[in-house]
Scaffold this motif. Structure first.
Motif, PDB file in Angstrom:
ATOM      1  N   LYS A 297       0.825  -1.210   0.000  1.00 52.64           N
ATOM      2  CA  LYS A 297       0.000   0.000   0.000  1.00 52.64           C
ATOM      3  C   LYS A 297       0.866   1.269   0.000  1.00 52.64           C
ATOM      4  CE  LYS A 297      -4.061  -2.152   2.089  1.00 52.64           C
ATOM      5  NZ  LYS A 297      -4.987  -1.948   0.964  1.00 52.64           N
ATOM      6  N   TYR A 301       1.103   3.841  -3.241  1.00 57.01           N
ATOM      7  CA  TYR A 301       0.742   5.245  -3.000  1.00 57.01           C
ATOM      8  C   TYR A 301       1.858   6.176  -3.482  1.00 57.01           C
ATOM      9  CZ  TYR A 301      -0.098   9.636  -0.532  1.00 57.01           C
ATOM     10  OH  TYR A 301      -0.270  10.968  -0.228  1.00 57.01           O
ATOM     11  N   LYS A 302       3.099   5.850  -3.146  1.00 56.14           N
ATOM     12  CA  LYS A 302       4.229   6.689  -3.562  1.00 56.14           C
ATOM     13  C   LYS A 302       4.340   6.740  -5.093  1.00 56.14           C
ATOM     14  CE  LYS A 302       7.113   6.069   0.592  1.00 56.14           C
ATOM     15  NZ  LYS A 302       7.756   7.353   0.884  1.00 56.14           N
ATOM     16  N   ASN A 304       1.896   6.315  -7.246  1.00 57.50           N
ATOM     17  CA  ASN A 304       0.760   7.113  -7.718  1.00 57.50           C
ATOM     18  C   ASN A 304       1.054   8.604  -7.641  1.00 57.50           C
ATOM     19  OD1 ASN A 304      -1.929   4.970  -6.391  1.00 57.50           O
ATOM     20  ND2 ASN A 304      -0.642   4.761  -8.192  1.00 57.50           N
ATOM     21  N   ASP A 339      -5.992  -0.060  -4.275  1.00 57.57           N
ATOM     22  CA  ASP A 339      -4.775   0.590  -3.766  1.00 57.57           C
ATOM     23  C   ASP A 339      -4.225   1.598  -4.774  1.00 57.57           C
ATOM     24  OD1 ASP A 339      -4.865  -0.866  -1.455  1.00 57.57           O
ATOM     25  OD2 ASP A 339      -3.289  -2.289  -2.011  1.00 57.57           O
ATOM     26  N   TYR A 379      -9.188  10.213  -4.256  1.00 59.66           N
ATOM     27  CA  TYR A 379      -7.870  10.052  -4.859  1.00 59.66           C
ATOM     28  C   TYR A 379      -7.403  11.363  -5.509  1.00 59.66           C
ATOM     29  CZ  TYR A 379      -4.167   8.365  -7.926  1.00 59.66           C
ATOM     30  OH  TYR A 379      -2.959   8.201  -8.568  1.00 59.66           O
ATOM     31  N   LYS A 382      -6.359  13.908  -2.905  1.00 61.97           N
ATOM     32  CA  LYS A 382      -5.071  13.537  -2.306  1.00 61.97           C
ATOM     33  C   LYS A 382      -3.918  13.884  -3.248  1.00 61.97           C
ATOM     34  CE  LYS A 382      -5.649   9.158  -1.211  1.00 61.97           C
ATOM     35  NZ  LYS A 382      -5.426   7.795  -0.657  1.00 61.97           N
ATOM     36  N   THR A 383      -4.113  13.620  -4.540  1.00 65.42           N
ATOM     37  CA  THR A 383      -3.053  13.866  -5.530  1.00 65.42           C
ATOM     38  C   THR A 383      -2.793  15.361  -5.676  1.00 65.42           C
ATOM     39  OG1 THR A 383      -3.840  11.890  -6.686  1.00 65.42           O
ATOM     40  CG2 THR A 383      -2.239  13.261  -7.846  1.00 65.42           C
TER      41      THR A 383
END
Length: 527
Positions: A297, A301-302, A304, A339, A379, A382-383
């Motif tokens: 996860k 995430y990193k 992404n 994820d 998402y 967050k980005t």
């Protein structure tokens, strides 16, 4: 694709879960990498794999010689031609992989609590008491109490061909071990993995370099999967090597993270690599079982946030021998999508599995279902927060295109690109609709002949979630006028209509460059 978008966080009618999914030209936004091997190298099977949703073919040089893989690749080219589906090529290196040398190929029975000796003397015959290996420095690397895993190459965990050993004594260059479980080593290739121990061998071996400079150059590989990447320097070294091999200077390097060392240096590796492959088979041996999901996860995430593709391996191992995945595996695939993974990599399942086509099809269907409940809104926020302000010009255009497409419920985003960067940035924000990347070729010369760029860029987007490439007519230059772009846009729209993604009265968001300005526009289609 976007109209039935649900959120798991919201109440949904349970009966709606059973409603059949609508067929789609794109089986899923998440991409599937298939490893081609004995069970999946004929033109017929490869064609079926492409139709089922495979968009990247992986060639694993841990086994098989150059001629064998060349024959498979020629079959892939014929399959691409007959199915009219683009497919990228990935070369997977061997790296510092430890192997049992079993020249006879005979089965070796190992009994629990018995003793076996690992020796670097490859002239010895493999037997129940003695296993020759391909590494002379094992005795210097391990100590009594260390755990060594020996398993069939791409072991699935369900075979009786995997054994755990505990180091009890070091005898010169030999390592004496106690066998922890009974097993029969049967098969052509067995690998060793020592938990949390550094193996002092180069990441890119001389045999890897030989394969890349011969087979890789000849076939202009799109991706290099760098096995056992442990440091950012490994990626830099590989890139320096590729840069001297003509067209391979464009090949993207995917760092394959397989052990604690790669995990420890993950952030620096991510900076250097073009993408990341999480090799969960070996990671599952190196990490405590309860930590594997956490690394997955955090790593995805990193990736992404950096806008670099994250590829997950070892998801439906049981489908190597079975027509259906286990419940845990089906859930695992869906969680990989939730994820934020870009692609699922199938190894043993397609290489030696009995059901390569069915596996690709099943994984694609699970991915498509998971994508429906992916929380894109959360998402996106967050980005944007991670990127911060002020955004770069291109990042601002990409995020705006995605936001506009979601607001107007566009059926597709069309992006004109020559390097592929703009399209990848749009895909980074995970729009709920497909991104049609129209790659406009650029003319280049080496003073001896003209050539077009674009094919590499188109194929390399085949590993990015939600990105579907299309090569434009090379007569249209990259920095073209609005009028020229309009004709390319018509071709793109026609392609979208033919594939069933675009219908009458749909809205489409177009991202393009006009003169020096980047433009996002919304068009509504007539009948």
């Amino acid at each position: 694709m976007h109209s039935s978008h649900l959120l798991l966080e919201e109440p949904i009618r349970m009966a709606s879960i059973l409603e059949p999914s609508k067929p789609s030209f794109f089986p899923a936004m998440t991409k599937i990498v298939g490893t081609l091997g004995p069970k999946s190298r004929s033109v017929q099977v490869i064609s079926a794999c492409l139709n089922a949703g495979m968009s990247v073919a992986r060639f694993d040089f841990s086994w098989g010689d150059i001629d064998y893989h060349q024959e498979t690749l020629e079959n892939l080219k014929m399959a691409v031609k007959s199915t009219k589906k683009l497919c990228a090529v990935m070369l997977d290196t061997v790296g510092p992989e430890l192997q049992v040398v079993n020249k006879s190929g005979n089965a070796i029975s190992l009994e629990a609590d018995a003793t076996v000796v690992l020796t670097p003397d490859q002239n010895e015959e493999a037997a129940s008491q003695l296993l020759p290996i391909n590494f002379a420095g094992l005795a210097k690397a391990v100590k009594p109490g260390d755990t060594i895993f020996v398993g069939q190459y791409l072991f699935t965990g369900s075979e009786t061909t995997s054994v755990w050993l505990e180091v009890t004594e070091l005898r010169g260059d030999d390592v004496v071990c106690t066998i922890k479980n009974s097993a029969t080593l049967a098969g052509s290739l067995f690998t060793l993995h020592i938990s949390q121990v550094r193996i002092d061998l180069p990441t890119l071996s001389e045999s890897d370099k030989d394969v890349i400079s011969k087979w890789g150059v000849r076939n202009k590989i799109d991706f290099l999967s760098l096995s056992y990447t442990r440091h950012a320097e490994d990626v830099r070294h590989a890139r320096d090597f590729l840069s001297k091999l003509g067209d391979l200077s464009q090949t993207q390097i995917f760092a394959k993270i397989e052990n604690i060392e790669g995990l420890t240096h993950f952030d620096e590796i991510l900076q250097e690599a073009d993408g990341i492959i999480l090799s969960r088979g070996n990671l599952g041996i190196d990490l405590p079982p309860e930590k594997v999901f956490l690394f997955q996860k955090a790593a995805v995430y990193k990736c992404n946030m950096f806008g670099k593709p994250a590829v997950i391996t070892r998801v439906v191992d049981s489908m190597t021998d079975n027509l259906r995945p286990t419940r845990a595996e089906a859930t695992d695939v869906a969680n990989a999508v939730l994820d934020g993974s870009d692609a699922i990599l199938l190894g043993a399942e397609t290489l030696r599995g009995l059901y390569p086509v069915e596996t690709i099809s099943t994984v694609g269907r699970i991915c498509a279902e998971a994508e429906k409940v992916f929380n894109q809104d959360l998402y996106f926020k967050k980005t944007v927060k991670y990127v911060g302000e002020p955004m770069t010009h291109l990042e601002s255009i990409a995020s705006s295109a995605v936001r506009a497409a979601i607001k107007v419920k566009a059926s597709v985003i069309i992006c004109f690109t020559s390097s592929g960067r703009a399209a990848r940035l749009i895909a980074k924000y995970r729009p709920t609709m497909p991104v049609l990347s129209v790659v406009i070729p650029r003319l280049k010369t080496n003073q001896l002949r003209w050539s077009f760029t674009g094919a590499f860029e188109a194929r390399q987007s085949l590993i990015v979630r939600g990105l579907f490439p299309m090569l434009a007519d090379p007569r249209h230059p990259a920095e073209s006028t609005n009028a020229t772009n309009e004709s390319v846009l018509k071709v793109a729209l026609d392609y979208g209509k033919t594939s069933g993604v675009i219908k009458s009265h749909d809205r489409v968001v177009v991202c393009q460059k006009v003169a020096d300005a980047s433009v996002v526009k919304i068009i509504e289609l007539e009948d």
